[in-house]
Design a protein around this motif. Structure first.
Motif, PDB file in Angstrom:
ATOM      1  N   ILE A   1       9.963  -1.450  -8.938  1.00  0.00           N
ATOM      2  CA  ILE A   1       8.825  -0.566  -8.707  1.00  0.00           C
ATOM      3  C   ILE A   1       8.794  -0.233  -7.217  1.00  0.00           C
ATOM      4  O   ILE A   1       8.800  -1.134  -6.388  1.00  0.00           O
ATOM      5  CB  ILE A   1       7.491  -1.217  -9.125  1.00  0.00           C
ATOM      6  N   LYS A   2       8.724   1.059  -6.928  1.00  0.00           N
ATOM      7  CA  LYS A   2       8.667   1.430  -5.530  1.00  0.00           C
ATOM      8  C   LYS A   2       7.233   1.359  -5.001  1.00  0.00           C
ATOM      9  O   LYS A   2       6.274   1.375  -5.770  1.00  0.00           O
ATOM     10  CB  LYS A   2       9.287   2.801  -5.299  1.00  0.00           C
ATOM     11  N   GLU A   3       7.108   1.269  -3.695  1.00  0.00           N
ATOM     12  CA  GLU A   3       5.804   1.154  -3.056  1.00  0.00           C
ATOM     13  C   GLU A   3       4.989   2.423  -3.278  1.00  0.00           C
ATOM     14  O   GLU A   3       5.523   3.527  -3.309  1.00  0.00           O
ATOM     15  CB  GLU A   3       6.010   0.933  -1.565  1.00  0.00           C
ATOM     16  N   GLY A   4       3.683   2.256  -3.449  1.00  0.00           N
ATOM     17  CA  GLY A   4       2.776   3.387  -3.631  1.00  0.00           C
ATOM     18  C   GLY A   4       1.558   2.963  -4.425  1.00  0.00           C
ATOM     19  O   GLY A   4       1.317   1.771  -4.630  1.00  0.00           O
TER      20      GLY A   4
ATOM     21  N   GLY B   1     -13.337   4.729 -11.179  1.00  0.00           N
ATOM     22  CA  GLY B   1     -11.972   4.855 -10.688  1.00  0.00           C
ATOM     23  C   GLY B   1     -11.382   3.505 -10.372  1.00  0.00           C
ATOM     24  O   GLY B   1     -12.099   2.542 -10.084  1.00  0.00           O
ATOM     25  N   ILE B   2     -10.069   3.450 -10.442  1.00  0.00           N
ATOM     26  CA  ILE B   2      -9.356   2.232 -10.080  1.00  0.00           C
ATOM     27  C   ILE B   2      -8.046   2.628  -9.407  1.00  0.00           C
ATOM     28  O   ILE B   2      -7.407   3.596  -9.814  1.00  0.00           O
ATOM     29  CB  ILE B   2      -9.120   1.319 -11.310  1.00  0.00           C
ATOM     30  N   ASN B   3      -7.690   1.902  -8.370  1.00  0.00           N
ATOM     31  CA  ASN B   3      -6.417   2.104  -7.675  1.00  0.00           C
ATOM     32  C   ASN B   3      -5.487   0.952  -8.016  1.00  0.00           C
ATOM     33  O   ASN B   3      -5.850  -0.218  -7.833  1.00  0.00           O
ATOM     34  CB  ASN B   3      -6.611   2.142  -6.156  1.00  0.00           C
ATOM     35  N   PHE B   4      -4.318   1.273  -8.501  1.00  0.00           N
ATOM     36  CA  PHE B   4      -3.268   0.288  -8.724  1.00  0.00           C
ATOM     37  C   PHE B   4      -2.321   0.409  -7.534  1.00  0.00           C
ATOM     38  O   PHE B   4      -1.689   1.437  -7.342  1.00  0.00           O
ATOM     39  CB  PHE B   4      -2.519   0.570 -10.030  1.00  0.00           C
ATOM     40  N   ILE B   5      -2.254  -0.642  -6.725  1.00  0.00           N
ATOM     41  CA  ILE B   5      -1.490  -0.602  -5.478  1.00  0.00           C
ATOM     42  C   ILE B   5      -0.238  -1.460  -5.615  1.00  0.00           C
ATOM     43  O   ILE B   5      -0.307  -2.611  -6.022  1.00  0.00           O
ATOM     44  CB  ILE B   5      -2.352  -1.086  -4.296  1.00  0.00           C
TER      45      ILE B   5
END
Length: 70
Positions: A1-4, A60-64
């Motif tokens: 999985i790449k960063e983002g 909302g949710i951020n998957f980091i």
């Protein structure tokens, strides 16, 4: 999985069931974005309290994803 990060919005009904999921910002890999949305789909967060309902039922949710090596 790449960063983002993948940013996902979801809507609940009064009973706390997820009734809609939308990708707002892509991490760059379709399979990762889809997996993030799948993590929310079908969930039940329980009955939504009135004070939360008054502010709206879209969240909302951020998957980091970070590159972390030991």
């Amino acid at each position: 999985i790449k960063e983002g990060q993948s940013k996902v919005l979801f809507m609940l009904n009064d009973l706390g069931q997820v009734i809609d999921v939308r990708l707002v910002s892509s991490q760059g890999q379709a399979i990762v974005d889809e997996s993030c949305m799948d993590a929310i789909r079908g969930q039940n967060f329980g009955v939504v309290p009135d004070e939360i309902k008054a502010k709206g039922l879209i969240f909302g949710i951020n998957f980091i994803f970070v590159n972390y090596y030991r």
